[in-house]
Write a protein that holds these residues in place. Structure first.
Motif, PDB file in Angstrom:
ATOM      1  N   TRP A   5       5.206   5.209  -3.273  1.00 37.51           N
ATOM      2  CA  TRP A   5       5.705   4.862  -1.930  1.00 37.51           C
ATOM      3  C   TRP A   5       6.324   6.088  -1.264  1.00 37.51           C
ATOM      4  O   TRP A   5       6.180   6.279  -0.056  1.00 37.51           O
ATOM      5  CB  TRP A   5       6.719   3.722  -2.004  1.00 37.51           C
ATOM      6  CG  TRP A   5       6.102   2.420  -2.415  1.00 37.51           C
ATOM      7  CD1 TRP A   5       6.272   1.771  -3.597  1.00 37.51           C
ATOM      8  CD2 TRP A   5       5.199   1.628  -1.639  1.00 37.51           C
ATOM      9  NE1 TRP A   5       5.538   0.612  -3.611  1.00 37.51           N
ATOM     10  CE2 TRP A   5       4.869   0.502  -2.412  1.00 37.51           C
ATOM     11  CE3 TRP A   5       4.625   1.752  -0.384  1.00 37.51           C
ATOM     12  CZ2 TRP A   5       4.000  -0.489  -1.971  1.00 37.51           C
ATOM     13  CZ3 TRP A   5       3.758   0.763   0.067  1.00 37.51           C
ATOM     14  CH2 TRP A   5       3.458  -0.338  -0.722  1.00 37.51           C
ATOM     15  N   GLN A   6       7.002   6.910  -2.059  1.00 35.90           N
ATOM     16  CA  GLN A   6       7.560   8.157  -1.528  1.00 35.90           C
ATOM     17  C   GLN A   6       6.429   9.090  -1.113  1.00 35.90           C
ATOM     18  O   GLN A   6       6.501   9.744  -0.075  1.00 35.90           O
ATOM     19  CB  GLN A   6       8.463   8.842  -2.568  1.00 35.90           C
ATOM     20  CG  GLN A   6       9.127  10.096  -2.075  1.00 35.90           C
ATOM     21  CD  GLN A   6      10.034   9.871  -0.876  1.00 35.90           C
ATOM     22  OE1 GLN A   6      10.769   8.894  -0.822  1.00 35.90           O
ATOM     23  NE2 GLN A   6       9.963  10.761   0.099  1.00 35.90           N
ATOM     24  N   ARG A   7       5.368   9.129  -1.927  1.00 34.44           N
ATOM     25  CA  ARG A   7       4.209   9.964  -1.578  1.00 34.44           C
ATOM     26  C   ARG A   7       3.569   9.474  -0.275  1.00 34.44           C
ATOM     27  O   ARG A   7       3.150  10.280   0.553  1.00 34.44           O
ATOM     28  CB  ARG A   7       3.188   9.950  -2.729  1.00 34.44           C
ATOM     29  CG  ARG A   7       1.965  10.760  -2.430  1.00 34.44           C
ATOM     30  CD  ARG A   7       2.291  12.255  -2.260  1.00 34.44           C
ATOM     31  NE  ARG A   7       1.141  12.955  -1.721  1.00 34.44           N
ATOM     32  CZ  ARG A   7       1.188  13.838  -0.726  1.00 34.44           C
ATOM     33  NH1 ARG A   7       2.331  14.176  -0.169  1.00 34.44           N
ATOM     34  NH2 ARG A   7       0.103  14.413  -0.281  1.00 34.44           N
ATOM     35  N   LEU A   8       3.511   8.156  -0.070  1.00 37.48           N
ATOM     36  CA  LEU A   8       2.972   7.609   1.171  1.00 37.48           C
ATOM     37  C   LEU A   8       3.801   8.070   2.365  1.00 37.48           C
ATOM     38  O   LEU A   8       3.247   8.463   3.399  1.00 37.48           O
ATOM     39  CB  LEU A   8       2.913   6.083   1.114  1.00 37.48           C
ATOM     40  CG  LEU A   8       2.383   5.380   2.361  1.00 37.48           C
ATOM     41  CD1 LEU A   8       0.962   5.838   2.681  1.00 37.48           C
ATOM     42  CD2 LEU A   8       2.451   3.873   2.190  1.00 37.48           C
ATOM     43  N   ALA A   9       5.111   8.061   2.224  1.00 38.87           N
ATOM     44  CA  ALA A   9       5.983   8.538   3.307  1.00 38.87           C
ATOM     45  C   ALA A   9       5.713  10.014   3.595  1.00 38.87           C
ATOM     46  O   ALA A   9       5.683  10.431   4.760  1.00 38.87           O
ATOM     47  CB  ALA A   9       7.449   8.307   2.947  1.00 38.87           C
ATOM     48  N   THR A  36      -6.849   6.568  -0.422  1.00 42.13           N
ATOM     49  CA  THR A  36      -6.896   6.626  -1.884  1.00 42.13           C
ATOM     50  C   THR A  36      -5.607   6.071  -2.483  1.00 42.13           C
ATOM     51  O   THR A  36      -5.639   5.281  -3.433  1.00 42.13           O
ATOM     52  CB  THR A  36      -7.109   8.083  -2.359  1.00 42.13           C
ATOM     53  OG1 THR A  36      -8.327   8.564  -1.796  1.00 42.13           O
ATOM     54  CG2 THR A  36      -7.155   8.182  -3.861  1.00 42.13           C
ATOM     55  N   LEU A  37      -4.489   6.468  -1.935  1.00 42.53           N
ATOM     56  CA  LEU A  37      -3.196   6.008  -2.435  1.00 42.53           C
ATOM     57  C   LEU A  37      -3.035   4.500  -2.268  1.00 42.53           C
ATOM     58  O   LEU A  37      -2.548   3.817  -3.171  1.00 42.53           O
ATOM     59  CB  LEU A  37      -2.058   6.746  -1.718  1.00 42.53           C
ATOM     60  CG  LEU A  37      -0.641   6.399  -2.175  1.00 42.53           C
ATOM     61  CD1 LEU A  37      -0.434   6.780  -3.635  1.00 42.53           C
ATOM     62  CD2 LEU A  37       0.376   7.100  -1.299  1.00 42.53           C
ATOM     63  N   LEU A  38      -3.445   3.967  -1.125  1.00 45.92           N
ATOM     64  CA  LEU A  38      -3.291   2.537  -0.875  1.00 45.92           C
ATOM     65  C   LEU A  38      -4.209   1.687  -1.756  1.00 45.92           C
ATOM     66  O   LEU A  38      -3.928   0.512  -1.980  1.00 45.92           O
ATOM     67  CB  LEU A  38      -3.538   2.222   0.601  1.00 45.92           C
ATOM     68  CG  LEU A  38      -2.474   2.761   1.553  1.00 45.92           C
ATOM     69  CD1 LEU A  38      -2.886   2.568   2.998  1.00 45.92           C
ATOM     70  CD2 LEU A  38      -1.120   2.117   1.284  1.00 45.92           C
ATOM     71  N   LYS A  39      -5.263   2.279  -2.294  1.00 46.74           N
ATOM     72  CA  LYS A  39      -6.155   1.569  -3.223  1.00 46.74           C
ATOM     73  C   LYS A  39      -5.662   1.641  -4.667  1.00 46.74           C
ATOM     74  O   LYS A  39      -6.161   0.919  -5.524  1.00 46.74           O
ATOM     75  CB  LYS A  39      -7.566   2.151  -3.144  1.00 46.74           C
ATOM     76  CG  LYS A  39      -8.290   1.811  -1.868  1.00 46.74           C
ATOM     77  CD  LYS A  39      -9.685   2.418  -1.865  1.00 46.74           C
ATOM     78  CE  LYS A  39     -10.431   2.082  -0.600  1.00 46.74           C
ATOM     79  NZ  LYS A  39     -11.767   2.712  -0.567  1.00 46.74           N
ATOM     80  N   ASP A  40      -4.704   2.490  -4.928  1.00 48.95           N
ATOM     81  CA  ASP A  40      -4.188   2.685  -6.283  1.00 48.95           C
ATOM     82  C   ASP A  40      -3.425   1.434  -6.732  1.00 48.95           C
ATOM     83  O   ASP A  40      -2.455   1.029  -6.093  1.00 48.95           O
ATOM     84  CB  ASP A  40      -3.267   3.906  -6.302  1.00 48.95           C
ATOM     85  CG  ASP A  40      -2.820   4.288  -7.696  1.00 48.95           C
ATOM     86  OD1 ASP A  40      -3.058   3.526  -8.654  1.00 48.95           O
ATOM     87  OD2 ASP A  40      -2.224   5.373  -7.827  1.00 48.95           O
ATOM     88  N   LEU A  52      13.194   3.003   2.128  1.00 53.62           N
ATOM     89  CA  LEU A  52      11.878   3.625   2.099  1.00 53.62           C
ATOM     90  C   LEU A  52      10.860   2.774   2.864  1.00 53.62           C
ATOM     91  O   LEU A  52      10.021   3.295   3.586  1.00 53.62           O
ATOM     92  CB  LEU A  52      11.429   3.849   0.661  1.00 53.62           C
ATOM     93  CG  LEU A  52      10.177   4.701   0.450  1.00 53.62           C
ATOM     94  CD1 LEU A  52      10.273   6.035   1.178  1.00 53.62           C
ATOM     95  CD2 LEU A  52       9.933   4.921  -1.035  1.00 53.62           C
ATOM     96  N   ARG A  53      10.972   1.442   2.747  1.00 52.87           N
ATOM     97  CA  ARG A  53      10.093   0.545   3.492  1.00 52.87           C
ATOM     98  C   ARG A  53      10.287   0.753   4.996  1.00 52.87           C
ATOM     99  O   ARG A  53       9.325   0.847   5.756  1.00 52.87           O
ATOM    100  CB  ARG A  53      10.374  -0.910   3.139  1.00 52.87           C
ATOM    101  CG  ARG A  53       9.513  -1.897   3.939  1.00 52.87           C
ATOM    102  CD  ARG A  53       9.936  -3.341   3.704  1.00 52.87           C
ATOM    103  NE  ARG A  53       9.958  -3.708   2.313  1.00 52.87           N
ATOM    104  CZ  ARG A  53       8.959  -4.326   1.676  1.00 52.87           C
ATOM    105  NH1 ARG A  53       7.875  -4.652   2.333  1.00 52.87           N
ATOM    106  NH2 ARG A  53       9.063  -4.627   0.407  1.00 52.87           N
ATOM    107  N   GLU A  54      11.538   0.867   5.424  1.00 48.48           N
ATOM    108  CA  GLU A  54      11.829   1.093   6.845  1.00 48.48           C
ATOM    109  C   GLU A  54      11.293   2.445   7.313  1.00 48.48           C
ATOM    110  O   GLU A  54      10.766   2.568   8.419  1.00 48.48           O
ATOM    111  CB  GLU A  54      13.330   0.990   7.103  1.00 48.48           C
ATOM    112  CG  GLU A  54      13.864  -0.415   6.997  1.00 48.48           C
ATOM    113  CD  GLU A  54      15.375  -0.507   7.068  1.00 48.48           C
ATOM    114  OE1 GLU A  54      16.054   0.547   7.143  1.00 48.48           O
ATOM    115  OE2 GLU A  54      15.889  -1.641   7.030  1.00 48.48           O
ATOM    116  N   GLU A  55      11.411   3.467   6.461  1.00 46.63           N
ATOM    117  CA  GLU A  55      10.910   4.803   6.798  1.00 46.63           C
ATOM    118  C   GLU A  55       9.385   4.786   6.931  1.00 46.63           C
ATOM    119  O   GLU A  55       8.834   5.349   7.878  1.00 46.63           O
ATOM    120  CB  GLU A  55      11.339   5.817   5.735  1.00 46.63           C
ATOM    121  CG  GLU A  55      10.850   7.218   5.977  1.00 46.63           C
ATOM    122  CD  GLU A  55      11.510   7.910   7.151  1.00 46.63           C
ATOM    123  OE1 GLU A  55      11.070   9.029   7.465  1.00 46.63           O
ATOM    124  OE2 GLU A  55      12.441   7.370   7.763  1.00 46.63           O
TER     125      GLU A  55
END
Length: 110
Positions: A5-9, A36-40, A52-55
């Motif tokens: 999730w941090q990597r997504l941000a 790719t990350l969202l399919k992991d 982190l969700r808000e960010e």
């Protein structure tokens, strides 16, 4: 291993910079990496804090707004250029110049 999730941000921040700078190649790289990350499958198991969700939500919405604004600009520029740089006249198949009503052909004489 870093929280996905941090990597997504981080990817969303890189995406924002690519949009603002007009770096299409970097933007496409970010989109591929994000996909790719969202399919992991590990993403579903990783903890996600409220902050982190808000960010992530803020960055996603901001990037979407930037993209919409960029597309609106391109559409408006296309309309403007099409309106102001429309042909002023035409040539027949035999090469004879014909004026469009109220238009003027450019002279190529020197």
């Amino acid at each position: 291993m870093r929280n996905p999730w941090q990597r997504l941000a981080e990817i969303l921040e890189e995406e924002r910079k690519a949009i603002v700078s007009g770096n299409i190649e970097k933007l496409l790289d970010c989109l591929k990496e994000k996909e790719t990350l969202l399919k992991d499958p590990s993403l579903k198991k990783a903890p996600l804090s409220r902050e982190l969700r808000e960010e992530i939500t803020r960055l996603s919405e901001h990037n979407q707004m930037l993209l919409k604004a960029g597309l609106a600009f391109i559409e408006e520029a296309y309309r403007f250029l099409g309106k102001h740089f429309a042909p002023k006249g035409v040539y027949t198949a035999k090469g004879k110049a014909e004026n469009i009503k109220g238009a003027q052909l450019l002279s190529v004489e020197v």
